[in-house]
Scaffold this active site. Structure first.
Site, PDB file in Angstrom:
ATOM      1  N   MET A   1       0.840  -1.174   0.000  1.00 27.55           N
ATOM      2  CA  MET A   1       0.000   0.000   0.000  1.00 27.55           C
ATOM      3  C   MET A   1       0.886   1.240   0.000  1.00 27.55           C
ATOM      4  O   MET A   1       1.840   1.316   0.747  1.00 27.55           O
ATOM      5  CB  MET A   1      -0.892   0.014   1.234  1.00 27.55           C
ATOM      6  CG  MET A   1      -1.729  -1.220   1.454  1.00 27.55           C
ATOM      7  SD  MET A   1      -3.356  -1.184   0.749  1.00 27.55           S
ATOM      8  CE  MET A   1      -4.024   0.319   1.363  1.00 27.55           C
ATOM      9  N   LYS A   5       2.136   0.979  -6.880  1.00 21.85           N
ATOM     10  CA  LYS A   5       1.964  -0.159  -7.796  1.00 21.85           C
ATOM     11  C   LYS A   5       0.976   0.178  -8.902  1.00 21.85           C
ATOM     12  O   LYS A   5       1.250  -0.050 -10.080  1.00 21.85           O
ATOM     13  CB  LYS A   5       1.462  -1.395  -7.043  1.00 21.85           C
ATOM     14  CG  LYS A   5       2.420  -2.004  -6.067  1.00 21.85           C
ATOM     15  CD  LYS A   5       1.815  -3.199  -5.351  1.00 21.85           C
ATOM     16  CE  LYS A   5       0.488  -2.970  -4.684  1.00 21.85           C
ATOM     17  NZ  LYS A   5       0.406  -1.943  -3.650  1.00 21.85           N
ATOM     18  N   ASP A  79      -4.081  -5.548 -12.331  1.00 22.22           N
ATOM     19  CA  ASP A  79      -3.970  -4.863 -11.045  1.00 22.22           C
ATOM     20  C   ASP A  79      -4.578  -5.753  -9.955  1.00 22.22           C
ATOM     21  O   ASP A  79      -5.425  -6.596 -10.228  1.00 22.22           O
ATOM     22  CB  ASP A  79      -4.717  -3.525 -11.100  1.00 22.22           C
ATOM     23  CG  ASP A  79      -4.324  -2.586  -9.973  1.00 22.22           C
ATOM     24  OD1 ASP A  79      -3.186  -2.675  -9.478  1.00 22.22           O
ATOM     25  OD2 ASP A  79      -5.165  -1.736  -9.597  1.00 22.22           O
ATOM     26  N   GLU A  80      -4.149  -5.549  -8.720  1.00 17.36           N
ATOM     27  CA  GLU A  80      -4.677  -6.287  -7.559  1.00 17.36           C
ATOM     28  C   GLU A  80      -4.595  -7.803  -7.779  1.00 17.36           C
ATOM     29  O   GLU A  80      -5.525  -8.560  -7.474  1.00 17.36           O
ATOM     30  CB  GLU A  80      -6.111  -5.857  -7.234  1.00 17.36           C
ATOM     31  CG  GLU A  80      -6.283  -4.369  -6.979  1.00 17.36           C
ATOM     32  CD  GLU A  80      -5.582  -3.852  -5.732  1.00 17.36           C
ATOM     33  OE1 GLU A  80      -5.093  -4.666  -4.919  1.00 17.36           O
ATOM     34  OE2 GLU A  80      -5.514  -2.622  -5.573  1.00 17.36           O
ATOM     35  N   ALA A  81      -3.466  -8.254  -8.298  1.00 18.06           N
ATOM     36  CA  ALA A  81      -3.279  -9.655  -8.674  1.00 18.06           C
ATOM     37  C   ALA A  81      -3.351 -10.606  -7.484  1.00 18.06           C
ATOM     38  O   ALA A  81      -3.563 -11.810  -7.677  1.00 18.06           O
ATOM     39  CB  ALA A  81      -1.954  -9.836  -9.411  1.00 18.06           C
ATOM     40  N   GLN A  82      -3.206 -10.108  -6.279  1.00 21.34           N
ATOM     41  CA  GLN A  82      -3.321 -10.986  -5.109  1.00 21.34           C
ATOM     42  C   GLN A  82      -4.704 -11.613  -5.020  1.00 21.34           C
ATOM     43  O   GLN A  82      -4.873 -12.665  -4.407  1.00 21.34           O
ATOM     44  CB  GLN A  82      -2.990 -10.232  -3.805  1.00 21.34           C
ATOM     45  CG  GLN A  82      -4.027  -9.227  -3.350  1.00 21.34           C
ATOM     46  CD  GLN A  82      -3.816  -7.833  -3.940  1.00 21.34           C
ATOM     47  OE1 GLN A  82      -3.030  -7.652  -4.851  1.00 21.34           O
ATOM     48  NE2 GLN A  82      -4.514  -6.854  -3.383  1.00 21.34           N
ATOM     49  N   CYS A 137       8.784   2.609   5.302  1.00 18.68           N
ATOM     50  CA  CYS A 137       8.086   2.792   6.574  1.00 18.68           C
ATOM     51  C   CYS A 137       8.441   4.162   7.139  1.00 18.68           C
ATOM     52  O   CYS A 137       9.460   4.759   6.767  1.00 18.68           O
ATOM     53  CB  CYS A 137       8.533   1.673   7.530  1.00 18.68           C
ATOM     54  SG  CYS A 137       7.722   1.673   9.149  1.00 18.68           S
ATOM     55  N   CYS A 139       9.797   4.764   9.770  1.00 16.20           N
ATOM     56  CA  CYS A 139      11.099   4.673  10.450  1.00 16.20           C
ATOM     57  C   CYS A 139      12.261   4.656   9.459  1.00 16.20           C
ATOM     58  O   CYS A 139      13.425   4.724   9.864  1.00 16.20           O
ATOM     59  CB  CYS A 139      11.160   3.436  11.342  1.00 16.20           C
ATOM     60  SG  CYS A 139      11.322   1.900  10.404  1.00 16.20           S
ATOM     61  N   CYS A 174       7.321  -1.634   8.232  1.00 18.49           N
ATOM     62  CA  CYS A 174       8.396  -2.621   8.194  1.00 18.49           C
ATOM     63  C   CYS A 174       8.052  -3.703   9.215  1.00 18.49           C
ATOM     64  O   CYS A 174       7.153  -3.534  10.041  1.00 18.49           O
ATOM     65  CB  CYS A 174       9.743  -1.975   8.513  1.00 18.49           C
ATOM     66  SG  CYS A 174       9.932  -1.456  10.237  1.00 18.49           S
TER      67      CYS A 174
END
Length: 185
Positions: A1, A5, A79-82, A137, A139, A174
């Site tokens: 996210m 992508k 897109d959104e291949a997951q 991230c 951090c 992370c």
């Protein structure tokens, strides 16, 4: 996210269009953030796409296009291949092998619990190559977890694997920050 992508997919589609390269854009209908069949990036660009339903056979779809005298595109952008089923990933591999159509999939590796999505798992198993789009991230480390958060910003550790949402429901972290925030629940 937040790794751009979708913006990368849309930029790729734009570049293909500018060069006259035949392509098609697809997105699983599981991603219900849009009321119509578009791929939209957070930066505000969008492009029409074809929906992929749970029962869509992508190989048969391309075979019908080719069999009807149409041309198989040089590229398929997904897109959104997951959210693809493992069978749909195998169908895409057959499109590559049998028709010479290149397929580029964009999506997440893992869910909010750091477990692989089934579509992502199959892509990792059979893809010719994998390129990671990196994000950072807060951090400074590389993000690897798309942590689900509640309305107070606390990490959620239980629930269905798929819950569609944006920045209001997910934050990229992370591994260390994800672990530390979960410990402090």
């Amino acid at each position: 996210m937040g790794s751009a992508k979708t913006a990368l997919l849309l930029t790729t589609a734009y570049n293909f269009e500018e060069r006259g390269v035949a392509y098609l854009c697809f997105k699983p209908v599981t991603d219900t953030r849009e009321a119509r069949n578009v791929i939209r990036s957070r930066i505000g660009i969008e492009r029409e796409c074809q929906w992929i339903y749970q029962d869509t056979n992508l190989y048969e779809l391309m075979s019908r296009m080719y069999g009807d005298g149409g041309m198989i595109p040089e590229w398929m952008l997904v897109d959104e291949a997951q959210f693809l089923t493992p069978e749909q990933v195998d169908q895409l591999a057959r499109v590559v092998d049998d028709y010479g159509c290149n397929v580029m999939c964009f999506g997440l590796r893992t869910d909010f619990r750091s477990q692989l999505f089934e579509g992502s798992r199959r892509l990792f198993e059979i893809s010719d190559s994998i390129e990671e789009v990196k994000s950072t991230c807060s951090c400074g480390r590389k993000t690897i977890i798309n942590a689900r958060i509640d309305s107070d910003g606390r990490i959620v550790t239980e629930g269905e694997q798929v819950e569609i949402g944006g920045n209001d429901r997910y934050v990229s972290l992370c591994r260390k920050c994800w672990r530390d925030r979960r410990i402090n629940i």
